[in-house]
Design an enzyme around this catalytic site. Structure first.
Site, PDB file in Angstrom:
ATOM      1  N   GLU A   1      -9.271 -11.920  -6.630  1.00  0.00           N
ATOM      2  CA  GLU A   1      -8.427 -10.718  -6.533  1.00  0.00           C
ATOM      3  C   GLU A   1      -7.228 -10.782  -7.489  1.00  0.00           C
ATOM      4  O   GLU A   1      -6.824  -9.767  -8.053  1.00  0.00           O
ATOM      5  CB  GLU A   1      -7.962 -10.526  -5.081  1.00  0.00           C
ATOM      6  CG  GLU A   1      -9.133 -10.156  -4.167  1.00  0.00           C
ATOM      7  CD  GLU A   1      -8.748  -9.982  -2.703  1.00  0.00           C
ATOM      8  OE1 GLU A   1      -7.581 -10.240  -2.340  1.00  0.00           O
ATOM      9  OE2 GLU A   1      -9.631  -9.577  -1.925  1.00  0.00           O
TER      10      GLU A   1
ATOM     11  N   HIS B   1      -2.266  -5.124   1.796  1.00  0.00           N
ATOM     12  CA  HIS B   1      -3.507  -5.903   1.658  1.00  0.00           C
ATOM     13  C   HIS B   1      -3.103  -7.336   1.337  1.00  0.00           C
ATOM     14  O   HIS B   1      -2.178  -7.550   0.534  1.00  0.00           O
ATOM     15  CB  HIS B   1      -4.364  -5.369   0.509  1.00  0.00           C
ATOM     16  CG  HIS B   1      -5.427  -6.362   0.101  1.00  0.00           C
ATOM     17  ND1 HIS B   1      -6.630  -6.463   0.764  1.00  0.00           N
ATOM     18  CD2 HIS B   1      -5.423  -7.351  -0.840  1.00  0.00           C
ATOM     19  CE1 HIS B   1      -7.329  -7.466   0.227  1.00  0.00           C
ATOM     20  NE2 HIS B   1      -6.615  -8.011  -0.749  1.00  0.00           N
TER      21      HIS B   1
ATOM     22  N   ASN C   1      -1.880   0.465   7.026  1.00  0.00           N
ATOM     23  CA  ASN C   1      -1.399  -0.814   7.567  1.00  0.00           C
ATOM     24  C   ASN C   1      -0.572  -1.627   6.563  1.00  0.00           C
ATOM     25  O   ASN C   1      -0.540  -2.842   6.613  1.00  0.00           O
ATOM     26  CB  ASN C   1      -2.571  -1.619   8.153  1.00  0.00           C
ATOM     27  CG  ASN C   1      -3.635  -1.921   7.122  1.00  0.00           C
ATOM     28  OD1 ASN C   1      -3.489  -1.559   5.958  1.00  0.00           O
ATOM     29  ND2 ASN C   1      -4.695  -2.583   7.544  1.00  0.00           N
TER      30      ASN C   1
ATOM     31  N   TYR D   1     -12.942  -3.084  -2.381  1.00  0.00           N
ATOM     32  CA  TYR D   1     -13.391  -2.866  -1.001  1.00  0.00           C
ATOM     33  C   TYR D   1     -14.919  -2.762  -0.948  1.00  0.00           C
ATOM     34  O   TYR D   1     -15.459  -1.944  -0.188  1.00  0.00           O
ATOM     35  CB  TYR D   1     -12.716  -1.620  -0.416  1.00  0.00           C
ATOM     36  CG  TYR D   1     -11.247  -1.833  -0.045  1.00  0.00           C
ATOM     37  CD1 TYR D   1     -10.823  -3.009   0.577  1.00  0.00           C
ATOM     38  CD2 TYR D   1     -10.295  -0.851  -0.289  1.00  0.00           C
ATOM     39  CE1 TYR D   1      -9.489  -3.208   0.921  1.00  0.00           C
ATOM     40  CE2 TYR D   1      -8.957  -1.042   0.059  1.00  0.00           C
ATOM     41  CZ  TYR D   1      -8.558  -2.229   0.668  1.00  0.00           C
ATOM     42  OH  TYR D   1      -7.251  -2.418   1.023  1.00  0.00           O
TER      43      TYR D   1
ATOM     44  N   LYS E   1       0.821  -1.213   0.000  1.00  0.00           N
ATOM     45  CA  LYS E   1       0.000   0.000   0.000  1.00  0.00           C
ATOM     46  C   LYS E   1       0.860   1.270   0.000  1.00  0.00           C
ATOM     47  O   LYS E   1       2.046   1.231   0.354  1.00  0.00           O
ATOM     48  CB  LYS E   1      -0.902  -0.005   1.237  1.00  0.00           C
ATOM     49  CG  LYS E   1      -1.956  -1.112   1.249  1.00  0.00           C
ATOM     50  CD  LYS E   1      -2.846  -0.979   2.494  1.00  0.00           C
ATOM     51  CE  LYS E   1      -3.963  -2.000   2.501  1.00  0.00           C
ATOM     52  NZ  LYS E   1      -4.886  -1.786   3.649  1.00  0.00           N
TER      53      LYS E   1
HETATM   54  N1  UDP Z   1      -9.987  -0.043   7.133  1.00  0.00           N
HETATM   55  C1  UDP Z   1     -10.024   1.123   7.896  1.00  0.00           C
HETATM   56  N2  UDP Z   1     -10.890   1.178   8.969  1.00  0.00           N
HETATM   57  C2  UDP Z   1     -11.677   0.138   9.323  1.00  0.00           C
HETATM   58  C3  UDP Z   1     -11.633  -1.030   8.548  1.00  0.00           C
HETATM   59  C4  UDP Z   1     -10.777  -1.088   7.468  1.00  0.00           C
HETATM   60  O1  UDP Z   1      -9.325   2.089   7.612  1.00  0.00           O
HETATM   61  O2  UDP Z   1     -12.421   0.260  10.315  1.00  0.00           O
HETATM   62  C5  UDP Z   1      -9.061  -0.135   5.975  1.00  0.00           C
HETATM   63  C6  UDP Z   1      -7.729  -0.797   6.306  1.00  0.00           C
HETATM   64  O3  UDP Z   1      -6.709  -0.208   5.510  1.00  0.00           O
HETATM   65  C7  UDP Z   1      -7.965  -2.243   5.881  1.00  0.00           C
HETATM   66  C8  UDP Z   1      -8.855  -2.044   4.651  1.00  0.00           C
HETATM   67  O4  UDP Z   1      -9.672  -0.920   4.960  1.00  0.00           O
HETATM   68  O5  UDP Z   1      -6.760  -2.917   5.584  1.00  0.00           O
HETATM   69  C9  UDP Z   1      -9.721  -3.244   4.318  1.00  0.00           C
HETATM   70  O6  UDP Z   1     -10.452  -3.629   5.454  1.00  0.00           O
HETATM   71  P1  UDP Z   1     -10.610  -5.169   5.851  1.00  0.00           P
HETATM   72  O7  UDP Z   1     -11.625  -5.214   6.955  1.00  0.00           O
HETATM   73  O8  UDP Z   1     -10.867  -5.979   4.639  1.00  0.00           O
HETATM   74  O9  UDP Z   1      -9.191  -5.489   6.531  1.00  0.00           O
HETATM   75  P2  UDP Z   1      -7.956  -6.384   6.015  1.00  0.00           P
HETATM   76  O10 UDP Z   1      -8.518  -7.566   5.268  1.00  0.00           O
HETATM   77  O11 UDP Z   1      -7.100  -5.497   5.164  1.00  0.00           O
HETATM   78  O12 UDP Z   1      -7.244  -6.797   7.279  1.00  0.00           O
HETATM   79 MG    MG Z   2      -9.932  -7.612   3.775  1.00  0.00          MG
END
Ligand code: UDP
Ligand code: MG
Length: 153
Positions: free
Chosen positions: A126, A115, A112, A49, A9
């Site tokens: 994906e 992905h 973070n 997303y 990212k």
């Molecule tokens: N994200 C965020 N706030 C939230 C949930 C998600 O900013 O409350 C962002 C974060 O960068 C995350 C991405 O959206 O990695 C996708 O969310 P997901 O729940 O799919 O988390 P991941 O699979 O990346 O752990």
């Molecule tokens: Mg996710």
């Protein structure tokens, strides 16, 4: 063997952590079978997303993913989806376990670093979303016998 998707990212690119992230996957023994830099469009991010599009904070997530291009990486290995997901750590970098990418490198839920696909089904979808067929490469690493027993792959 499974294939899975990693997106490095903008948070990693801004902080010069691309090599660090790639190095972790390489050292683990995952095979890089696709790797490219790309800019993510609004439409692609809305699809990718989709589970977050209705959230009030979707725009800040989308904007954050468009600060720079990202690196899309396709990785291959036995149980690669789960291995890569575990190496990423939980979503919130502040809670993610030490030793994971997010646990070691991130202080944020949003910023973070990576992905990673969360299931074999989503990994297939994906990979199709981010790579054309001719951008995924099949080759036999000479190191395989040193990564796995011959009945593991
Ligand atoms: N994200 C965020 N706030 C939230 C949930 C998600 O900013 O409350 C962002 C974060 O960068 C995350 C991405 O959206 O990695 C996708 O969310 P997901 O729940 O799919 O988390 P991941 O699979 O990346 O752990
Ligand atoms: Mg996710």
């Amino acid at each position: 063997m499974q294939k899975t998707l990693v997106l490095i990212k903008p948070s990693a690119i801004q902080r010069s952590l691309v090599g660090e992230v790639v190095s972790r996957f390489e050292k683990k023994g995952l095979q890089i079978i696709g790797f490219k830099m790309m800019t993510l469009s609004d439409d692609l991010l809305k699809t990718h997303y989709a589970h977050l599009v209705e959230k009030p904070f979707f725009k800040r997530i989308k904007d954050s993913m468009q600060v720079t291009p990202v690196f899309a990486m396709a990785l291959k290995g036995v149980d690669a989806v789960e291995v890569v997901r575990k190496m990423s750590g939980t979503t919130n970098g502040r809670n993610a376990a030490p030793g994971t990418i997010r646990g070691d490198l991130s202080m944020s839920v949003q910023e973070n670093i990576v992905h990673t696909s969360d299931s074999p089904e989503n990994a297939a979808i994906e990979l199709d979303r981010f790579f054309n067929k001719d951008e995924i490469f099949e080759y036999e690493p000479l190191i395989f016998p040193h990564l796995y027993a011959n009945d593991e792959f």
